[in-house]
Write a protein that holds these residues in place. Structure first.
Motif, PDB file in Angstrom:
ATOM      1  N   GLU A  65      17.291 -23.265  25.020  1.00 54.13           N
ATOM      2  CA  GLU A  65      17.224 -22.290  23.916  1.00 54.13           C
ATOM      3  C   GLU A  65      16.244 -21.173  24.273  1.00 54.13           C
ATOM      4  O   GLU A  65      16.537 -19.991  24.053  1.00 54.13           O
ATOM      5  CB  GLU A  65      16.761 -23.000  22.640  1.00 54.13           C
ATOM      6  CG  GLU A  65      16.451 -22.085  21.482  1.00 54.13           C
ATOM      7  CD  GLU A  65      15.782 -22.806  20.330  1.00 54.13           C
ATOM      8  OE1 GLU A  65      15.062 -22.125  19.574  1.00 54.13           O
ATOM      9  OE2 GLU A  65      15.965 -24.025  20.164  1.00 54.13           O
ATOM     10  N   ARG A  66      15.092 -21.531  24.797  1.00 49.61           N
ATOM     11  CA  ARG A  66      14.095 -20.520  25.169  1.00 49.61           C
ATOM     12  C   ARG A  66      14.605 -19.629  26.291  1.00 49.61           C
ATOM     13  O   ARG A  66      14.336 -18.432  26.303  1.00 49.61           O
ATOM     14  CB  ARG A  66      12.787 -21.203  25.595  1.00 49.61           C
ATOM     15  CG  ARG A  66      11.964 -21.630  24.424  1.00 49.61           C
ATOM     16  CD  ARG A  66      10.562 -22.032  24.846  1.00 49.61           C
ATOM     17  NE  ARG A  66      10.221 -23.265  24.181  1.00 49.61           N
ATOM     18  CZ  ARG A  66      10.018 -24.425  24.775  1.00 49.61           C
ATOM     19  NH1 ARG A  66      10.074 -24.532  26.074  1.00 49.61           N
ATOM     20  NH2 ARG A  66       9.730 -25.491  24.071  1.00 49.61           N
ATOM     21  N   ALA A  69      17.667 -17.220  24.570  1.00 52.41           N
ATOM     22  CA  ALA A  69      17.347 -17.040  23.151  1.00 52.41           C
ATOM     23  C   ALA A  69      18.427 -16.320  22.362  1.00 52.41           C
ATOM     24  O   ALA A  69      18.645 -16.620  21.198  1.00 52.41           O
ATOM     25  CB  ALA A  69      16.022 -16.306  23.014  1.00 52.41           C
ATOM     26  N   ARG A  77      19.692 -23.467  16.038  1.00 46.10           N
ATOM     27  CA  ARG A  77      18.747 -23.596  17.136  1.00 46.10           C
ATOM     28  C   ARG A  77      18.407 -25.061  17.392  1.00 46.10           C
ATOM     29  O   ARG A  77      18.112 -25.818  16.468  1.00 46.10           O
ATOM     30  CB  ARG A  77      17.470 -22.827  16.814  1.00 46.10           C
ATOM     31  CG  ARG A  77      17.722 -21.333  16.697  1.00 46.10           C
ATOM     32  CD  ARG A  77      16.513 -20.606  16.240  1.00 46.10           C
ATOM     33  NE  ARG A  77      15.437 -20.834  17.204  1.00 46.10           N
ATOM     34  CZ  ARG A  77      14.286 -20.208  17.150  1.00 46.10           C
ATOM     35  NH1 ARG A  77      14.044 -19.331  16.209  1.00 46.10           N
ATOM     36  NH2 ARG A  77      13.350 -20.455  18.044  1.00 46.10           N
ATOM     37  N   SER A  79      15.699 -26.085  18.347  1.00 46.54           N
ATOM     38  CA  SER A  79      14.342 -26.263  17.809  1.00 46.54           C
ATOM     39  C   SER A  79      14.380 -26.809  16.384  1.00 46.54           C
ATOM     40  O   SER A  79      13.531 -27.613  15.996  1.00 46.54           O
ATOM     41  CB  SER A  79      13.584 -24.934  17.793  1.00 46.54           C
ATOM     42  OG  SER A  79      13.403 -24.444  19.078  1.00 46.54           O
ATOM     43  N   GLU A 105      10.850 -16.705  12.976  1.00 43.87           N
ATOM     44  CA  GLU A 105      11.817 -16.007  13.829  1.00 43.87           C
ATOM     45  C   GLU A 105      13.144 -15.786  13.113  1.00 43.87           C
ATOM     46  O   GLU A 105      13.799 -14.766  13.307  1.00 43.87           O
ATOM     47  CB  GLU A 105      12.003 -16.780  15.135  1.00 43.87           C
ATOM     48  CG  GLU A 105      10.748 -16.728  16.004  1.00 43.87           C
ATOM     49  CD  GLU A 105      10.819 -17.610  17.239  1.00 43.87           C
ATOM     50  OE1 GLU A 105      11.810 -18.371  17.404  1.00 43.87           O
ATOM     51  OE2 GLU A 105       9.870 -17.535  18.046  1.00 43.87           O
TER      52      GLU A 105
END
Length: 190
Positions: A65-66, A69, A77, A79, A105
Motif C-alpha cells: 500500500e505504501r 499509494a 486500504r 492499513s 489521509e
C-alpha cells in the motif's frame, strides 16, 4: 441471527481458500495492487478466525500500500484492515495510531463515505481503551458522517456504540434511546 452466524462460520474457510488463490494469482500476474488487496482480504479473514499469520499478511499488504499509494482509498486500504485486526486482538494503541493516520489521509482525500467507517472503528478502540468520552465523540462523528452520506447501516453501528457507552455509564434512558435508533436504522424494531 443464528443462521447468519452459521453461514459466516461456514463461509470463512472458503473465504480463506479464495484469499490464498487470489494471492497466488496476483503474484503470478505481478500485480502489486491486486496482491495487496488479496493479502489484506486474507489477513482480515485470518484476523476473524484467529490465524497467527493474519498480521504478517496484513503487514505485507500495508508495505505494498505504501509503495503504491495511489491504488488505495479509505477503507479499501490494507492499513484499515490491519487496524481492525489489531483492535480485535486488543492491541489498542497501534490500532488507534493506524486508524488516526487512515482517518486523516482519508479526510484529506475527501472520502466522507469511508470516514464514517473509520470514525466508528476509532470509537470502538476508544471504548475498549476505556476513554468513553473519546468513544462518544468518534461515534458521534461516525453517526453524523453516515447520516450525511446515506449509510443507515453504518449510522446504526455508530448509534449502537453510543448506546453501549451510555449503558456502561448507567445512563439508562440515553442508552435505550440510542439503541432504539440503532435498531430502527438497521431495519429492526424494539
Amino acid at each position: 441471527l443464528a443462521s447468519n452466524l452459521v453461514m459466516l462460520r461456514e463461509a470463512l474457510p472458503a473465504a480463506r481458500e479464495h484469499g490464498l488463490r487470489a494471492v497466488e494469482e496476483a503474484q503470478r500476474m505481478g500485480d502489486p495492487a491486486a496482491l495487496a488487496r488479496a493479502q489484506a482480504a486474507l489477513g482480515l479473514v485470518g484476523g476473524v478466525t484467529g490465524d497467527p499469520d493474519a498480521v504478517p499478511a496484513l503487514e505485507r499488504a500495508v508495505t505494498l500500500e505504501r509503495e503504491h499509494a495511489g491504488f488505495f482509498v479509505g477503507v479499501e486500504r490494507p492499513s484499515f484492515n490491519l487496524a481492525g485486526v489489531l483492535m480485535w486482538r486488543g492491541e489498542l494503541e497501534p490500532a488507534r495510531e493506524r486508524l488516526t493516520v487512515v482517518y486523516r489521509e482519508t479526510a484529506d482525500a475527501g472520502d466522507e463515505v469511508s470516514l464514517a467507517w473509520i470514525a466508528d472503528n476509532l470509537a470502538n478502540v476508544e471504548f475498549l481503551a476505556g476513554d468513553w468520552d473519546a468513544a462518544l465523540r468518534w461515534a458521534g462523528e461516525g453517526d453524523e458522517l453516515a447520516a450525511q452520506t446515506g449509510q443507515p447501516g453504518q449510522q446504526a453501528y455508530a448509534k449502537a456504540t453510543i448506546a453501549l457507552v451510555h449503558a456502561c455509564r448507567g445512563e439508562v434512558d440515553a442508552a435505550r434511546a440510542a439503541a432504539a435508533d440503532a435498531l430502527h436504522l438497521s431495519g429492526d424494531e424494539v
